[in-house]
Every structure is written in C-alpha cells, then in structure tokens.
Design a protein around this motif. Structure first.
Motif, PDB file in Angstrom:
ATOM      1  N   GLY A   1      46.542 133.070  82.243  1.00  0.00           N
ATOM      2  CA  GLY A   1      47.718 133.524  82.985  1.00  0.00           C
ATOM      3  C   GLY A   1      48.106 132.634  84.132  1.00  0.00           C
ATOM      4  N   THR A   2      47.453 131.473  84.276  1.00  0.00           N
ATOM      5  CA  THR A   2      47.814 130.585  85.380  1.00  0.00           C
ATOM      6  C   THR A   2      49.121 129.865  85.115  1.00  0.00           C
ATOM      7  OG1 THR A   2      46.507 128.809  84.382  1.00  0.00           O
ATOM      8  CG2 THR A   2      45.422 130.199  86.014  1.00  0.00           C
ATOM      9  N   SER A   3      49.571 129.867  83.872  1.00  0.00           N
ATOM     10  CA  SER A   3      50.806 129.168  83.531  1.00  0.00           C
ATOM     11  C   SER A   3      51.993 130.034  83.908  1.00  0.00           C
ATOM     12  CB  SER A   3      50.833 128.863  82.027  1.00  0.00           C
ATOM     13  OG  SER A   3      52.054 128.326  81.651  1.00  0.00           O
ATOM     14  N   LYS A   4      52.791 129.593  84.846  1.00  0.00           N
ATOM     15  CA  LYS A   4      53.953 130.366  85.281  1.00  0.00           C
ATOM     16  C   LYS A   4      54.838 129.446  86.101  1.00  0.00           C
ATOM     17  CE  LYS A   4      51.626 132.082  89.467  1.00  0.00           C
ATOM     18  NZ  LYS A   4      50.398 131.339  89.334  1.00  0.00           N
ATOM     19  N   ASP A   5      55.966 129.996  86.549  1.00  0.00           N
ATOM     20  CA  ASP A   5      56.789 129.237  87.469  1.00  0.00           C
ATOM     21  C   ASP A   5      56.096 129.241  88.824  1.00  0.00           C
ATOM     22  OD1 ASP A   5      58.679 128.635  85.675  1.00  0.00           O
ATOM     23  OD2 ASP A   5      60.181 130.048  86.385  1.00  0.00           O
ATOM     24  N   TRP A   6      55.778 128.065  89.296  1.00  0.00           N
ATOM     25  CA  TRP A   6      54.985 127.979  90.510  1.00  0.00           C
ATOM     26  C   TRP A   6      55.886 127.927  91.739  1.00  0.00           C
ATOM     27  CZ3 TRP A   6      52.016 123.512  87.843  1.00  0.00           C
ATOM     28  CH2 TRP A   6      51.132 124.053  86.918  1.00  0.00           C
ATOM     29  N   ASP A   7      55.459 128.625  92.778  1.00  0.00           N
ATOM     30  CA  ASP A   7      56.162 128.555  94.060  1.00  0.00           C
ATOM     31  C   ASP A   7      55.598 127.371  94.835  1.00  0.00           C
ATOM     32  OD1 ASP A   7      57.636 130.849  93.546  1.00  0.00           O
ATOM     33  OD2 ASP A   7      56.018 132.146  94.269  1.00  0.00           O
TER      34      ASP A   7
ATOM     35  N   VAL B   1      57.460 136.663  76.542  1.00  0.00           N
ATOM     36  CA  VAL B   1      58.842 136.483  76.997  1.00  0.00           C
ATOM     37  C   VAL B   1      58.984 135.242  77.885  1.00  0.00           C
ATOM     38  CG1 VAL B   1      59.442 138.913  76.825  1.00  0.00           C
ATOM     39  CG2 VAL B   1      58.412 138.049  78.943  1.00  0.00           C
ATOM     40  N   ARG B   2      57.856 134.764  78.441  1.00  0.00           N
ATOM     41  CA  ARG B   2      57.919 133.562  79.272  1.00  0.00           C
ATOM     42  C   ARG B   2      57.875 132.283  78.446  1.00  0.00           C
ATOM     43  NH1 ARG B   2      52.697 134.399  82.729  1.00  0.00           N
ATOM     44  NH2 ARG B   2      51.976 134.675  80.585  1.00  0.00           N
ATOM     45  N   ALA B   3      57.591 132.431  77.144  1.00  0.00           N
ATOM     46  CA  ALA B   3      57.337 131.261  76.310  1.00  0.00           C
ATOM     47  C   ALA B   3      58.513 130.287  76.253  1.00  0.00           C
ATOM     48  CB  ALA B   3      56.931 131.693  74.909  1.00  0.00           C
ATOM     49  N   PRO B   4      59.771 130.737  76.063  1.00  0.00           N
ATOM     50  CA  PRO B   4      60.863 129.754  76.009  1.00  0.00           C
ATOM     51  C   PRO B   4      60.982 128.920  77.281  1.00  0.00           C
ATOM     52  CG  PRO B   4      61.598 131.853  75.123  1.00  0.00           C
ATOM     53  CD  PRO B   4      60.257 132.089  75.741  1.00  0.00           C
ATOM     54  N   ARG B   5      60.798 129.554  78.437  1.00  0.00           N
ATOM     55  CA  ARG B   5      60.896 128.793  79.685  1.00  0.00           C
ATOM     56  C   ARG B   5      59.748 127.791  79.799  1.00  0.00           C
ATOM     57  NH1 ARG B   5      63.776 128.875  84.329  1.00  0.00           N
ATOM     58  NH2 ARG B   5      62.767 128.021  86.174  1.00  0.00           N
ATOM     59  N   GLN B   6      58.536 128.208  79.445  1.00  0.00           N
ATOM     60  CA  GLN B   6      57.406 127.281  79.502  1.00  0.00           C
ATOM     61  C   GLN B   6      57.607 126.129  78.525  1.00  0.00           C
ATOM     62  OE1 GLN B   6      54.112 129.838  78.628  1.00  0.00           O
ATOM     63  NE2 GLN B   6      54.302 131.008  80.527  1.00  0.00           N
ATOM     64  N   ASN B   7      58.116 126.435  77.353  1.00  0.00           N
ATOM     65  CA  ASN B   7      58.402 125.413  76.359  1.00  0.00           C
ATOM     66  C   ASN B   7      59.406 124.403  76.909  1.00  0.00           C
ATOM     67  OD1 ASN B   7      58.952 123.972  73.977  1.00  0.00           O
ATOM     68  ND2 ASN B   7      60.369 125.520  73.228  1.00  0.00           N
ATOM     69  N   LEU B   8      60.456 124.890  77.536  1.00  0.00           N
ATOM     70  CA  LEU B   8      61.494 124.006  78.088  1.00  0.00           C
ATOM     71  C   LEU B   8      60.958 123.156  79.231  1.00  0.00           C
ATOM     72  CD1 LEU B   8      64.517 126.447  77.945  1.00  0.00           C
ATOM     73  CD2 LEU B   8      64.453 124.158  76.937  1.00  0.00           C
ATOM     74  N   LEU B   9      60.142 123.735  80.089  1.00  0.00           N
ATOM     75  CA  LEU B   9      59.591 122.957  81.199  1.00  0.00           C
ATOM     76  C   LEU B   9      58.757 121.790  80.675  1.00  0.00           C
ATOM     77  CD1 LEU B   9      58.520 125.850  83.622  1.00  0.00           C
ATOM     78  CD2 LEU B   9      60.461 124.295  83.898  1.00  0.00           C
TER      79      LEU B   9
END
Length: 866
Positions: free
Chosen positions: A805-811, A475-483
């Motif tokens: 799992g390190t790929s995410k929105d980073w703070d 479910v995080r894939a579209p956001r990661q793709n866009l970033l």
C-alpha cells in the motif's frame, strides 16, 4: 484458472480496446527489434526466425525476447541451403500475425503464472507493464519483480511450452527447454550485452548464436518429411511471386529514397522494407503505402540506428513524380490512421501531419481487429522448411489444390487480372483459381462471417453507450499506470537533450515547466515545453547553477503535475467524461492526449482539435505551471504554426545537438513574450527569504549526471548507502545518436569526503520500468522511484517483498531541491512569499525569538528544513 464467466466483469468494448493498445505496443517492439538487426543477417536468416518464431513473450524485456527468440530459432532450426531465400521485404502480414500470436502467448503465460486472473485482468496487467511479462506477474501478485521472477522459476518450462502452443509456435517443446535450461545460464551476460549494444553487427549475431544454441536432444528433432511434387511446385511458384513483388517494391523504394535525398541533402542506404499495402480505389490508380528502414550514410559508412520512413507512391513508380510522399516517421509518436490499411490488417506507421490516400477519419469499431488470418500466409510459403513444416505440407496436400489468391492479396501484387490461373496439383489435375483484384477489401469473404462481425460491433457499441461501470481490480490502478508511463517519457526526453544544454539551462525548463500535455506526443511536448520555457524566461547568467543531478522526487513531482494537466485538458475536450473515465482513456492511449480524445469519442486517433487559450490556461493552473497565461498563449497561438516543422526536426534525430536546440528556440519564440516583473523587486521585499535560498543553493550537491538518487538509513537514521540511477552513452561517436544505456549503482557512504571504487558495491545496467515493481522496499517506502536490477543481482533495501500500500500519490514538501537550483530571483514570487511567510511563522512560534524580535535566525530555520 479463472473461468471465462469472470471476463464478463470487463465490458467487451474495454477488452477490445486493451487488445488494440497491446497489439500497437507489440508492433512497436517488433519494429525496434527489426531496426537493431544487421541488414545482411536479417535478409539471409533472421527474417524467418522473427516471423516464424520470434515471439515477444519470455523472461526478458519484450524487444530482447524477440531478438533472442528469433536468433535462437534461426540457428537451432536452419533451412537447407537450397531452401533459403534472401528477403529484403519483411512480410507485413507475417509481422501482424506474429503480434497477435505474441499477445496470445503473453495472455496464456500470465494466466498460467497467475491462475486467479481472468483474461480481462491479464490484458490490464500486461497493458500496465508495457507487455513485459515478468513485470505483469509482479503487478498481478502485488510483489516486486525479483519476488515474481523467483516464484516463476520452477514453472518456466511447462508454462512457456504451453504458451508457445497457444501462440502456435513451430516447436513448443524445444522453446520451453531453451527458456528453462539454456537461457538462465547466460541470461545475465546476454541482458548486459543487449542493453549496452543497440545496433547488432554480424559478429554480434555470431556471438549470440554460439551462446544460445547448444545441441538439441534427439527426441526434440523431427523426422524428415515426405513431400509430394505438387506441394513443392506450388511453394516454388509462390516464392517466385514473392520475389517478383519484392523486386517491384524495392524499385519503388529506391525511387523514393533518391527523391528524399535530393530534397534533404542527406544520403541514405536501405536497411529493410517492413510494411507494404496496395490501395485500389475507384477512379484512382494503384497506390502503395510502404514503411521501410534506412540508414544515414556518410563517406560510405552507415551512421547509428536506421530511421523509419513512410511513403505513398503511384504504381508503377517510374520516376520521382510517382512518389506522392516520403517522410521520416516515429513509431512512438505518430498517430496517423488509414482506413484502407486497417481494414486490410496492415500495420503501417502513417505520418501525423501529411495528407495521404486511404481515409483518416473513421470509427474504430468499423475495423475488424481480431486475429483471424487467412491460412496460409505468404510467409508460410517463403520460409517453408522442407524438413519440419509437416502441418503446412499436410494442409496443402489435404486441399488437393493450391490457390495463389490469398498470397497475391497479401503480397499486394498490382495489375493482376481476374482471369483464371491454372495451377498443377499433386494429383495431376488442373484447377481454376481466381485472383483478387481488390486487396483493400476485408479478407473475410463469407456472408456469415461478415454478419457475425457486424453483430459484434453492434454489441460493443451498445455496451459502450449503456455506460457500464468499468471493472478494474484497484481504482487507483489507471493513475499509477499513467504515472509510470509518463515517467518513462521524461527519461526518454532527458536522453534526447544535449548534455551541455541539459546541464546549464534545459533541466530548469524541464523540471519546472516541461509538462507533457499539449498538441503533440508526450515526449515531444516535454522537449518543446522545456525548450520554450528556458528560452522565454531565461535566468541571468549569474543565477545559473549547472545541474548534473536530477533528483527523482523532482521528476515524480513534474510527472504528477503533468497528469493533472492532461486530465484537465481531456475533460475540456470531452466534458461528459468523469475523472475516472478520463484516466481510463489516457491509460488506453499511453497518456497521448490526441489519441485519448479520439478514444473517448470512439474514433481513430487524429490531430488534437483546436483548443482555446482558456483550456490550456486551466490545464496549466491544474498542473501548477509557473506561467499559465504565457503557456496558453504559446500553445494556442504560436505552436499551431510551427508544430509540423518542430515534429519533423524531432523525428529526424534521436538525440538533439546544441545547434538543434538553438533552432528550436528560434522557432518556438519568434518574438519576446511580454514579461511583467514584480515591482518592487522581490529581494527588496523579502530579504530573509533570499538569505534562506542562498544557503540552500550553497549546499546543493554537484556530481555526475544522475536521474534518480535514494538513500538507505541505518539504525541511527544516518545515510548508510545510496541507490543511484544514471544514463550514459558509449564513447564511440556513432553511438551518440542512439538511446543511452541506463544504470543502477549502490554505493556505501564514504568514510572521507569523496567516493572511491571500494565504496561501490554494485553497478549494472537496468531497463527503465513503467511500474514500481523494480523499486526496492526501502526506496518505495521513502518515495524514491529508482529502477533496480532484477533477481540476477543482489542489493540492499529489501529486494523481495509484497506491495503493502505504499504506492500512492505522494505529498511532497512545499519546496524541493529543484526549486532552489532553478530559482529565478526576478520571477519566482510564489517561492519567495512561501519562504517569507514560513520563516515568519517559525520566528513567531519560538518564545526566545518573541523576546528578541530584532534578532533573526535564518541559520536555525535552514537547519530545520534541510
């Protein structure tokens, strides 16, 4: 391999949308490849190589695959001198068919390398990787690109031979041997050459040919063909028809270039014609839509890469008055649509702002985008190989007659009557063949196919309306793709800015307020918003710091903020969209808000509808823009009146000059914006915060132009080495107009105060990636987005790894280096107040400071946060 039943997890409407997105992306890759080839070689031999076998799948970047596959095939399987034909006009149907076949080859390759993927999953991973096969394999397997390439190596021959068969390559066995045996031995040198040489010369083609084409084994050489005289006669007649059409089109283009030269004052020389469609509407004369490439010319010499033009002309084009429109277009940023061209399966890049015939407003489901092409196409006749094209010769021979109908339609021949045309067959008979007078109609002529297409469109619309949940593996894939896509746009924007202005003023505008949402393409929005903010809210000269280093965390932060603004603005235009569906439509449209709004409504891309200031202000607040109200006023009141002129300037120049920046600034800021400075001045209210900022600014690094910097730690948590990305241009002045080369460097921590050559362990070119598969493990875990080389080079930091799992929105920390570099002592209220309050908390939390309230400790605070 996953069964076809698994594709049912993906809604058909979504799979069709992903195919459309990929086909548009692949078409752009083909246009870039055409623009890089020398015109003389393109006309003589390489057009055939490109249209017949220049597919975009392979182990390299798609554009590089197209170039190498085209050059290899043209050299390995040349036409006889008597069969060669100089093609100034590249068949548009041939390019579109090559796009479809390339996509089939990409999907087949990916599913062979990753058997667990369904077709829908393969399309998603290819879309996320910008049609780059090795990156798609890495994304699908959740590994780094180096790990993926290592796993792919044993399967290269069989996989690419099978993919070539799926893509109907003319010689799959030879192609598989080329990619598995020849290319690996020269890959490193070839990639370096293509990354640093944008415009190829005839000598470059000769050099590449010698490298790519050793002798072929005898078992891959085909026996000579026996061709009937009738087949040769009809091929000759079709070639003559092509040359007649080409001559007519070239005359039209010559008139258009002459008119454009009179209007612009610039001299141009034709490179190639790469797209032609003939429109014919009731009560309207015949009308051409044409794309062509042309070089700027000064003192008889061409300058830089050619520009792509769109023209609309009435037929026959006898003089300038017949040219209705001739403008420069950018394949990346234009969203002009044409119903007549789309229904005729013509890929023509249309301008966004100019009016033209053909119909701009339509639903995408009204257009049939499948790959069912008439057989044969014009390119099959033009580049017929009398020694190898047995299937085509047998196809013609088996019919017993040779229709010129489809070819006249493909070649857009104006003024042809519908009377019968007699054509001689090999059996000595004469057949009556009718030509087509309406080339804008669908090529599916049978009632059955028309009904089937209609039913499919009805099913797609019904499934879309039913609101089926979208199937995405993560479910995080579209956001990661866009970033990843947006980061690529920022690198593109940085490369277009003049270095002097970039170092002094524009980096602040870009990293603080250069968001990618707005009424234009994301790259243009970034440039426009950066120039506007720098001009509207300038720093005092004494407060400026030249910025040669752009920290990758600053780029990543502005990327995430831009995406937040994009989502907010899209959901304003389409209130029924959920957050996840907004991300989906933005992914389908490459983060282009204009196209995403149209996609959510099922329509063809068009200009952004009028947007209220409140919507822009809400988006700016979501993106934490420093001046939301000012941006809203600019975007809703100033920009609409100047955006056409601004886009024209940006389209005409790959890289802007300082004079262009001044012109843009005057255009975007016709009058000063009211700017109420805080009272009393910030420095009088928060002296400790200003002392902290002064110390941080004094410790900032000043060095060469860099867009990414990561550090590798040793066992004592001290910096052991650095991973660095930077961009550079060749010293040749003519190359300054082109895209830069991107580099990766690995450097050991110097023993002294300065680096020397012995400290540099690796320096090589890289291809900026839209995903994280090109990071090393150490950079990724430390939140550094650095483009690394593939497995042809060795570097530290963990080159081979599984995504964990390190790929995410980073703070991010509340403040970054960029906040201190670009500090505005008159306006940065938020930074000053944050530091003042944080410093007060630091003092109050220390027992010693509580007993000595009058004694501050700015130095101790600064040491703690650095």
């Amino acid at each position: 391999m996953a069964g076809e039943e698994e594709d049912e997890a993906w809604a058909q409407v979504d799979m069709s949308a992903m195919r459309r997105r990929l086909l548009s992306l692949i078409h752009r890759h083909y246009l870039e490849a055409i623009s890089r080839l020398p015109a003389a070689d393109l006309r003589a031999t390489l057009a055939r190589g490109l249209l017949v076998a220049g597919h975009c799948y392979g182990p390299l970047h798609p554009v590089h695959n197209i170039l190498l596959n085209s050059i290899w095939y043209a050299a390995a399987f040349p036409l006889r001198d008597a069969d060669r034909i100089n093609a100034h006009m590249i068949s548009n149907d041939g390019v579109v068919r090559a796009c479809h076949r390339s996509l089939e080859g990409l999907v087949a390759s990916l599913r062979l390398f990753c058997p667990h993927l369904s077709t829908g999953d393969a399309l998603w991973n290819l879309m996320s990787a910008d049609a780059d096969l090795s990156a798609a394999v890495a994304l699908a397997d959740r590994t780094s690109r180096s790990s993926a390439q290592t796993a792919m190596r044993p399967q290269v021959h069989g996989t690419f031979q099978a993919a070539a068969m799926a893509a109907r390559h003319p010689n799959p066995a030879a192609f598989g041997m080329f990619l598995s045996s020849v290319l690996p031995t020269i890959k490193r040198d070839i990639v370096l050459f293509l990354r640093t040489t944008h415009m190829l010369s005839p000598k470059d083609i000769e050099h590449l040919t010698k490298s790519l084409v050793p002798d072929l084994p005898n078992d891959l050489l085909q026996p000579p063909l026996m061709i009937s005289p009738g087949v040769l006669d009809v091929i000759t007649s079709h070639r003559k028809l092509f040359k007649d059409t080409e001559e007519a089109v070239l005359k039209v283009v010559t008139v258009a270039l002459r008119k454009y030269t009179l209007q612009s004052g610039e001299q141009f020389v034709l490179h190639s014609v790469c797209g032609v469609n003939l429109l014919k509407k009731e009560r309207l004369d015949n009308c051409y839509h044409i794309n062509f490439f042309a070089h700027r010319q000064e003192s008889g010499s061409v300058l830089g890469a050619p520009l792509l033009f769109f023209m609309e002309a009435l037929v026959p084009a006898l003089d300038d008055s017949s040219i209705r429109l001739c403008v420069v277009v950018d394949p990346l940023t234009e969203i002009g649509s044409c119903f007549a061209c789309e229904t005729n399966k013509k890929k023509i890049v249309h301008p966004t702002y100019d009016e033209y015939l053909g119909g701009r407003d339509f639903q995408v489901d009204d257009v049939d985008n499948d790959g069912d092409f008439p057989n044969p196409l014009d390119v099959d006749y033009i580049f017929f190989d009398a020694e190898r094209d047995s299937l085509f010769a047998n196809h013609l021979d088996g019919f017993g007659y040779y229709s010129v109908t489809s070819v006249q339609t493909q070649l857009c021949v104006p003024g042809r009557s519908t009377e019968s045309t007699n054509t001689r067959t090999d059996r000595g008979k004469s057949q009556s063949i009718k030509t087509c007078s309406n080339p804008t109609s669908f090529r599916r002529n049978t009632a059955t196919r028309t009904k089937d297409a209609y039913r499919r469109r009805r099913r797609r619309r019904r499934r879309a309306k039913e609101g089926e949940p979208r199937w995405i593996l993560d479910v995080r894939a579209p956001r990661q793709n866009l970033l990843g896509q947006i980061r690529g746009y920022y690198l593109d924007a940085i490369s277009r800015l003049p270095t002097a202005d970039h170092n002094t003023t524009l980096t602040r505008g870009l990293l603080i307020a250069g968001h990618c949402y707005g009424s234009l393409h994301p790259v243009h929005n970034i440039v426009i918003n950066s120039v506007w903010y720098s001009a509207a809210f300038p720093l005092r000269p004494g407060d400026r710091i030249d910025v040669n280093v752009i920290n990758d965390t600053a780029i990543t932060r502005i990327v995430q903020r831009s995406l937040d603004g994009l989502v907010a603005l899209l959901r304003h235009h389409c209130p029924g969209l959920s957050h996840d569906n907004a991300l989906w439509h933005l992914s389908l449209c490459g983060a282009d808000l204009r196209a995403a709004v149209a996609s959510a409504r099922g329509a063809a891309p068009s200009l952004l509808p009028p947007t209220e200031p409140e919507a822009f202000q809400a988006a700016a607040k979501a993106a934490r823009h420093p001046k939301p109200a000012a941006l809203a006023f600019f975007a809703s009141s100033v920009m609409p009146s100047v955006e056409r002129d601004a886009v024209s300037l940006l389209n005409n120049k790959r890289r802007l000059s300082s004079a262009d920046i001044l012109r843009l600034s005057a255009m975007l800021l016709p009058s000063p914006i009211p700017d109420e400075l805080p009272h009393p001045p910030l420095q009088d209210r928060c002296m400790e915060a200003f002392q902290i900022i002064a110390r941080r600014r004094n410790n900032l690094v000043r060095c060469f132009i860099i867009y990414g910097l990561g550090t590798m730690k040793d066992g004592f948590n001290t910096d052991k080495s650095f991973h660095i990305n930077f961009m550079a241009w060749p010293k040749d002045p003519s190359s300054a107009r082109e895209a830069p080369a991107y580099f990766f460097a690995e450097a050991l921590r110097p023993t002294g105060s300065h680096f020397c050559e012995e400290d540099i362990t690796l320096c090589c070119t890289v291809q900026p990636s839209s995903s994280e598969v090109d990071c090393c493990h150490s950079c990724l875990t430390k939140h550094y987005i650095i483009d690394h080389p593939d497995n042809s080079e060795n570097f530290g930091g963990g080159q081979y790894f599984k995504m964990d799992g390190t790929s995410k929105d980073w703070d991010y920390p509340a403040t970054l280096d960029v906040d201190y570099r670009c500090f505005d002592p008159d306006r940065d209220v938020d930074l000053v107040e944050y530091l003042y309050q944080d410093y007060a908390r630091y003092i109050s939390s220390s027992p010693w400071h509580c007993r000595h309230k009058d004694e501050g400790d700015v130095l101790g605070y600064c040491n703690g946060i650095m």
